[in-house]
Write an enzyme that holds these catalytic residues in place. Structure first.
Site, PDB file in Angstrom:
ATOM      1  N   PRO A 139      37.282  10.064  57.043  1.00 22.34           N
ATOM      2  CA  PRO A 139      38.220   9.491  56.070  1.00 22.34           C
ATOM      3  C   PRO A 139      39.464  10.339  55.804  1.00 22.34           C
ATOM      4  O   PRO A 139      40.351   9.913  55.057  1.00 22.34           O
ATOM      5  CB  PRO A 139      37.377   9.340  54.797  1.00 22.34           C
ATOM      6  N   HIS A 181      52.883   5.108  46.665  1.00 21.21           N
ATOM      7  CA  HIS A 181      53.110   6.550  46.834  1.00 21.21           C
ATOM      8  C   HIS A 181      54.138   6.798  47.938  1.00 21.21           C
ATOM      9  O   HIS A 181      54.017   6.248  49.029  1.00 21.21           O
ATOM     10  CB  HIS A 181      51.795   7.256  47.184  1.00 21.21           C
ATOM     11  N   TYR A 195      50.575   8.866  58.956  1.00 22.68           N
ATOM     12  CA  TYR A 195      49.912   8.636  57.670  1.00 22.68           C
ATOM     13  C   TYR A 195      50.276   7.263  57.101  1.00 22.68           C
ATOM     14  O   TYR A 195      49.416   6.542  56.595  1.00 22.68           O
ATOM     15  CB  TYR A 195      50.299   9.745  56.688  1.00 22.68           C
ATOM     16  N   TYR A 206      45.634  17.046  49.287  1.00 17.41           N
ATOM     17  CA  TYR A 206      44.674  17.446  50.324  1.00 17.41           C
ATOM     18  C   TYR A 206      44.650  18.968  50.322  1.00 17.41           C
ATOM     19  O   TYR A 206      45.683  19.599  50.582  1.00 17.41           O
ATOM     20  CB  TYR A 206      45.118  16.958  51.703  1.00 17.41           C
ATOM     21  N   LYS A 232      42.282   6.044  57.498  1.00 16.92           N
ATOM     22  CA  LYS A 232      42.629   5.054  58.524  1.00 16.92           C
ATOM     23  C   LYS A 232      41.602   3.930  58.719  1.00 16.92           C
ATOM     24  O   LYS A 232      41.930   2.898  59.310  1.00 16.92           O
ATOM     25  CB  LYS A 232      42.831   5.753  59.876  1.00 16.92           C
TER      26      LYS A 232
HETATM   27  P1  RFL Z   1      32.214  -2.701  56.612  1.00 20.40           P
HETATM   28  O1  RFL Z   1      33.021  -2.518  55.371  1.00 20.40           O
HETATM   29  O2  RFL Z   1      31.117  -1.759  56.888  1.00 20.40           O
HETATM   30  O3  RFL Z   1      31.641  -4.193  56.550  1.00 20.40           O
HETATM   31  C1  RFL Z   1      30.680  -4.664  57.483  1.00 20.40           C
HETATM   32  C2  RFL Z   1      29.880  -5.779  56.830  1.00 20.40           C
HETATM   33  O4  RFL Z   1      28.929  -6.256  57.767  1.00 20.40           O
HETATM   34  C3  RFL Z   1      27.667  -6.426  57.117  1.00 20.40           C
HETATM   35  N1  RFL Z   1      26.595  -6.319  58.115  1.00 20.40           N
HETATM   36  C4  RFL Z   1      25.909  -7.376  58.584  1.00 20.40           C
HETATM   37  N2  RFL Z   1      25.998  -8.680  58.307  1.00 20.40           N
HETATM   38  C5  RFL Z   1      25.140  -9.500  58.950  1.00 20.40           C
HETATM   39  N3  RFL Z   1      24.198  -9.065  59.846  1.00 20.40           N
HETATM   40  C6  RFL Z   1      24.091  -7.768  60.159  1.00 20.40           C
HETATM   41  N4  RFL Z   1      23.176  -7.355  61.035  1.00 20.40           N
HETATM   42  C7  RFL Z   1      24.961  -6.858  59.504  1.00 20.40           C
HETATM   43  N5  RFL Z   1      25.142  -5.517  59.570  1.00 20.40           N
HETATM   44  C8  RFL Z   1      26.123  -5.208  58.716  1.00 20.40           C
HETATM   45  C9  RFL Z   1      27.653  -5.300  56.086  1.00 20.40           C
HETATM   46  O5  RFL Z   1      26.737  -5.554  55.033  1.00 20.40           O
HETATM   47  C10 RFL Z   1      29.097  -5.291  55.621  1.00 20.40           C
HETATM   48  O6  RFL Z   1      29.305  -6.159  54.525  1.00 20.40           O
HETATM   49  O7  RFL Z   1      33.149  -2.722  57.901  1.00 20.40           O
HETATM   50  P2  RFL Z   1      34.639  -3.282  58.095  1.00 20.40           P
HETATM   51  O8  RFL Z   1      34.768  -4.658  57.511  1.00 20.40           O
HETATM   52  O9  RFL Z   1      34.956  -3.051  59.518  1.00 20.40           O
HETATM   53  O10 RFL Z   1      35.551  -2.322  57.162  1.00 20.40           O
HETATM   54  C11 RFL Z   1      35.715  -0.971  57.477  1.00 20.40           C
HETATM   55  C12 RFL Z   1      35.920  -0.150  56.201  1.00 20.40           C
HETATM   56  O11 RFL Z   1      34.894  -0.457  55.281  1.00 20.40           O
HETATM   57  C13 RFL Z   1      35.923   1.376  56.491  1.00 20.40           C
HETATM   58  O12 RFL Z   1      36.602   1.647  57.680  1.00 20.40           O
HETATM   59  C14 RFL Z   1      36.620   2.174  55.359  1.00 20.40           C
HETATM   60  O13 RFL Z   1      35.867   2.104  54.174  1.00 20.40           O
HETATM   61  C15 RFL Z   1      36.795   3.651  55.767  1.00 20.40           C
HETATM   62  N6  RFL Z   1      37.394   4.474  54.699  1.00 20.40           N
HETATM   63  C16 RFL Z   1      38.746   4.446  54.444  1.00 20.40           C
HETATM   64  N7  RFL Z   1      39.549   3.631  55.154  1.00 20.40           N
HETATM   65  C17 RFL Z   1      40.891   3.544  54.861  1.00 20.40           C
HETATM   66  O14 RFL Z   1      41.611   2.811  55.550  1.00 20.40           O
HETATM   67  N8  RFL Z   1      41.464   4.253  53.823  1.00 20.40           N
HETATM   68  C18 RFL Z   1      40.721   5.088  53.042  1.00 20.40           C
HETATM   69  O15 RFL Z   1      41.243   5.654  52.082  1.00 20.40           O
HETATM   70  C19 RFL Z   1      39.314   5.234  53.361  1.00 20.40           C
HETATM   71  N9  RFL Z   1      38.535   6.031  52.628  1.00 20.40           N
HETATM   72  C20 RFL Z   1      36.587   5.322  53.940  1.00 20.40           C
HETATM   73  C21 RFL Z   1      37.192   6.104  52.901  1.00 20.40           C
HETATM   74  C22 RFL Z   1      35.212   5.424  54.174  1.00 20.40           C
HETATM   75  C23 RFL Z   1      34.458   6.285  53.419  1.00 20.40           C
HETATM   76  N10 RFL Z   1      33.073   6.346  53.705  1.00 20.40           N
HETATM   77  C24 RFL Z   1      32.080   6.030  52.754  1.00 20.40           C
HETATM   78  C25 RFL Z   1      32.656   6.479  55.065  1.00 20.40           C
HETATM   79  C26 RFL Z   1      36.439   6.969  52.139  1.00 20.40           C
HETATM   80  C27 RFL Z   1      35.081   7.081  52.412  1.00 20.40           C
HETATM   81  C28 RFL Z   1      34.298   8.073  51.583  1.00 20.40           C
HETATM   82  C1  PHB Z   2      40.436   7.419  48.697  1.00 16.61           C
HETATM   83  O1  PHB Z   2      41.255   7.104  47.794  1.00 16.61           O
HETATM   84  O2  PHB Z   2      39.221   7.179  48.592  1.00 16.61           O
HETATM   85  C2  PHB Z   2      40.935   8.140  49.877  1.00 16.61           C
HETATM   86  C3  PHB Z   2      42.290   8.371  50.026  1.00 16.61           C
HETATM   87  C4  PHB Z   2      42.751   9.075  51.117  1.00 16.61           C
HETATM   88  C5  PHB Z   2      41.847   9.537  52.054  1.00 16.61           C
HETATM   89  C6  PHB Z   2      40.493   9.277  51.930  1.00 16.61           C
HETATM   90  C7  PHB Z   2      40.035   8.579  50.825  1.00 16.61           C
HETATM   91  O3  PHB Z   2      42.319  10.246  53.112  1.00 16.61           O
END
Ligand code: RFL
Ligand code: PHB
Length: 426
Positions: free
Chosen positions: A329, A109, A421, A237, A333
């Site tokens: 989110p 994009h 961004y 957005y 980031k």
């Molecule tokens: P994770 O993915 O939470 O992984 C952590 C892992 O640790 C395990 N764990 C344990 N293992 C052993 N012993 C324990 N006591 C443990 N406790 C936990 C867990 O089971 C898991 O497997 O963290 P990590 O690796 O730091 O990754 C971070 C990302 O997952 C998170 O920041 C993103 O998903 C946030 N996020 C987005 N980030 C982006 O860069 N771009 C996006 O478009 C974006 N969209 C989003 C998002 C997060 C969202 N939610 C659900 C909050 C959209 C949403 C809706």
């Molecule tokens: C997503 O694709 O899930 C997504 C993209 C951009 C955002 C948050 C989530 O800012």
């Protein structure tokens, strides 16, 4: 403690629906010798994107590591989360040889759309920065990293319970856990806490050694995934009097939509028809006309929070990713910050082993936090500008409108949004 690492070979027998996705099942762990002491240079807690990417970055530089994860691989892969990768994150996937599928299947994009006041305005991020972002789901990033780890024959212990870091204030830290009712211990040089917001690593550090900063937002995001073409080629957005909406995607056949919703809403209150009706109310007429609706294949509500723990290093334990910080989110980031943290951390650990220098380890926390706080600010700003806050009143709504108007009409303001961004430099 019973010392019997035979469970590592048990992991080899894991059978799961991953096979249906072309996953070569088995060999979660290749350390099958019962006599072999469990010792590694870096013990990583958590097999999310941070832990898996760190494991591969270290492996590329000959630094052996073991990952201990409390869930099953399917559970980890089933979490629908991030969808947008910065170029720097894709470059890190390339560096560890896990970027090929993202380049084949990811969508590039060049811009993003802001909707407000009944109209849509495009910000040309590429024109401002010469950079792009890639749409490629976190589930796919995780699968590619799992495959790379499996191909490298590295050890991952899934379904570990009671994982605990010990003695990280000494130069002989340890990790203990139980698997199938048997206790185990890993001796290591460093522990990497990559276990997300609810993990055990950060929780093992007590104040005053750790300081936390937090903002909880008075709403959540209701997200759905549907097997329908995206409403627009780029993300929309939308700031609307009824609340924020986001139109995003996973591919040209799979869409992801989010609606701002009250924190105490229940998924059961949101049948698909209600979701689509509400989304249409928050979009411009062109988007409403072009929106293709269909049954949801996933639906969830996520709270929004900004959170930072300082420092990110506690002796021989170093935090990375959501274990150390959470952003709402709105700026996409979270996953990208996890990637930049482990980039800095892997560099610091390389310096330790290759140059026998602790300078990188000493600098890690400050270096990572500098970038983290900029992303925390950006995500907070995007959230503040685009959502309806309970106490904002008409004054707050007018200020948001003025800010959005300024953003889309000022080259400097849209360049500033674009620069953040697409991702600040690593
Ligand atoms: P994770 O993915 O939470 O992984 C952590 C892992 O640790 C395990 N764990 C344990 N293992 C052993 N012993 C324990 N006591 C443990 N406790 C936990 C867990 O089971 C898991 O497997 O963290 P990590 O690796 O730091 O990754 C971070 C990302 O997952 C998170 O920041 C993103 O998903 C946030 N996020 C987005 N980030 C982006 O860069 N771009 C996006 O478009 C974006 N969209 C989003 C998002 C997060 C969202 N939610 C659900 C909050 C959209 C949403 C809706
Ligand atoms: C997503 O694709 O899930 C997504 C993209 C951009 C955002 C948050 C989530 O800012």
């Amino acid at each position: 403690m019973v010392f019997a690492p035979t469970h590592l070979s048990n992991c080899d027998m894991y059978r799961s629906p991953l096979q249906a996705r072309g996953w070569r099942v088995g060999f979660w762990a290749n350390n099958t010798s019962e006599e072999q002491a469990l010792r590694t240079k870096v013990a990583i807690i958590g097999a999310g994107p941070a832990g898996l990417l760190l494991g591969q970055l270290l492996h590329r530089h000959g630094i052996d590591n073991i990952i201990v994860e409390r869930q099953t691989p399917d559970y980890v892969l089933g979490r629908i989360r991030a969808g947008l990768l910065e170029e720097g994150t894709v470059a890190l996937l390339d560096e560890v040889g896990a970027g090929a599928r993202a380049h084949r299947e990811g969508l590039i994009h060049h811009g993003v759309e802001l909707a407000f006041g009944g109209a849509r305005h495009r910000i040309d991020m590429h024109a401002a920065t010469r950079k792009t972002v890639m749409i490629y789901g976190q589930t796919e990033v995780t699968l590619d990293l799992m495959n790379a780890r499996q191909a490298a024959g590295l050890t991952t212990v899934y379904q570990a319970v009671d994982v605990k870091p010990h003695d990280f204030d000494t130069d002989r830290p340890r990790l203990t856990y139980r698997k199938d009712g048997v206790g185990h211990e890993i001796a290591c040089d460093f522990i990497a806490g990559c276990d997300g917001y609810h993990g055990v690593s950060r929780a093992s550090v007590k104040p005053p050694a750790i300081q936390t900063f937090e903002r909880i937002y008075p709403f959540g995001w209701l997200g759905i995934l549907s097997e329908t073409p995206p409403v627009s080629r780029e993300l929309i957005y939308s700031n609307h009097a009824r609340g924020f909406a986001l139109c995003t995607m996973r591919s040209m056949r799979r869409s992801r939509y989010y609606l701002q919703c009250p924190l105490d809403d229940d998924i059961a209150q949101w049948p698909d028809d209600r979701f689509w009706d509400e989304l249409k109310r928050r979009l411009d007429q062109k988007a409403v006309d072009e929106l293709v609706t269909g049954p949801s294949i996933e639906k969830s509500i996520a709270p929004l929070r900004s959170f930072v723990a300082e420092p990110m290093r506690f002796g021989r334990m170093l935090l990375a990713g959501d274990a150390a910080h959470i952003v709402p989110p709105t700026g996409a980031k979270g996953l990208n910050l996890a990637a930049s943290d482990v980039h800095y951390l892997s560099q610091a650990l390389r310096e330790f082993y290759d140059e026998k220098s602790e300078a990188g380890i000493d600098a890690y926390s400050a270096r990572a936090l500098t970038r983290v706080w900029k992303a925390v600010r950006f995500s907070w700003w995007m959230t503040s500008m685009l959502h309806k806050f309970p106490d904002q009143g008409e004054f707050g709504a007018r200020i948001q409108f003025a800010e959005l108007e300024y953003l889309v009409s000022s080259k400097a303001a849209s360049a500033s949004l674009s620069e953040n961004y697409v991702g600040l430099p690593l």
